[in-house]
Design a protein around this motif. Structure first.
Motif, short mmCIF file in Angstrom:
data_model
loop_
_atom_site.label_atom_id
_atom_site.label_comp_id
_atom_site.label_asym_id
_atom_site.label_seq_id
_atom_site.Cartn_x
_atom_site.Cartn_y
_atom_site.Cartn_z
N ASN A 162 -6.82 0.58 -5.21
CA ASN A 162 -7.42 -0.54 -4.51
C ASN A 162 -6.41 -1.07 -3.49
OD1 ASN A 162 -8.65 -2.88 -3.67
ND2 ASN A 162 -9.08 -3.64 -5.72
N ASP B 63 -1.16 -3.50 -8.97
CA ASP B 63 -2.53 -3.65 -8.49
C ASP B 63 -3.09 -4.93 -9.09
OD1 ASP B 63 -5.26 -3.56 -8.02
OD2 ASP B 63 -5.42 -1.41 -8.38
N ARG B 64 -3.26 -5.96 -8.26
CA ARG B 64 -3.73 -7.26 -8.75
C ARG B 64 -5.15 -7.22 -9.29
NH1 ARG B 64 -2.85 -11.75 -4.30
NH2 ARG B 64 -5.05 -11.36 -4.38
N SER B 65 -5.91 -6.19 -8.98
CA SER B 65 -7.30 -6.13 -9.44
C SER B 65 -7.42 -5.58 -10.86
CB SER B 65 -8.14 -5.29 -8.48
OG SER B 65 -7.78 -3.92 -8.56
N ASN C 199 -6.67 -5.79 -14.85
CA ASN C 199 -6.28 -6.74 -15.89
C ASN C 199 -5.15 -6.15 -16.72
OD1 ASN C 199 -8.16 -8.76 -15.29
ND2 ASN C 199 -9.77 -7.67 -16.39
N ALA D 239 -5.44 -4.80 -2.84
CA ALA D 239 -4.89 -5.53 -3.98
C ALA D 239 -3.59 -4.92 -4.51
CB ALA D 239 -5.92 -5.57 -5.11
#
Length: 71
Positions: free
Chosen positions: A30, A58-60, A62, A33
């Protein structure tokens, strides 16, 4: 002056070179992100992340606890 060239015999391995390695294609799912961060500190050394390493974040995704341990 200042430019250097390799003047030795060409390596026979040059005939077997693969194409370009695109780390973005391999590591980034992604793009908007995803960031690269340089690690400072030793709190993650027990899982194989060391001071000065570069990590892909990757901030998207969890976060979750890893089910593996560093050898």
């Amino acid at each position: 002056m200042g430019t250097r060239i390799c003047a030795g015999f060409p390596s026979p391995a040059d005939d077997f070179l693969d194409g370009e390695l695109d780390l973005t294609r391999i590591l980034v799912k992604n793009k908007p992100a995803t960031f690269l961060w340089r690690v400072a500190g030793t709190s993650m050394r027990d899982v194989g992340i060391f001071d000065g390493d570069v990590v892909v974040v990757d901030r998207s995704v969890n976060p979750k606890t890893a089910s593996w341990s560093w050898p």
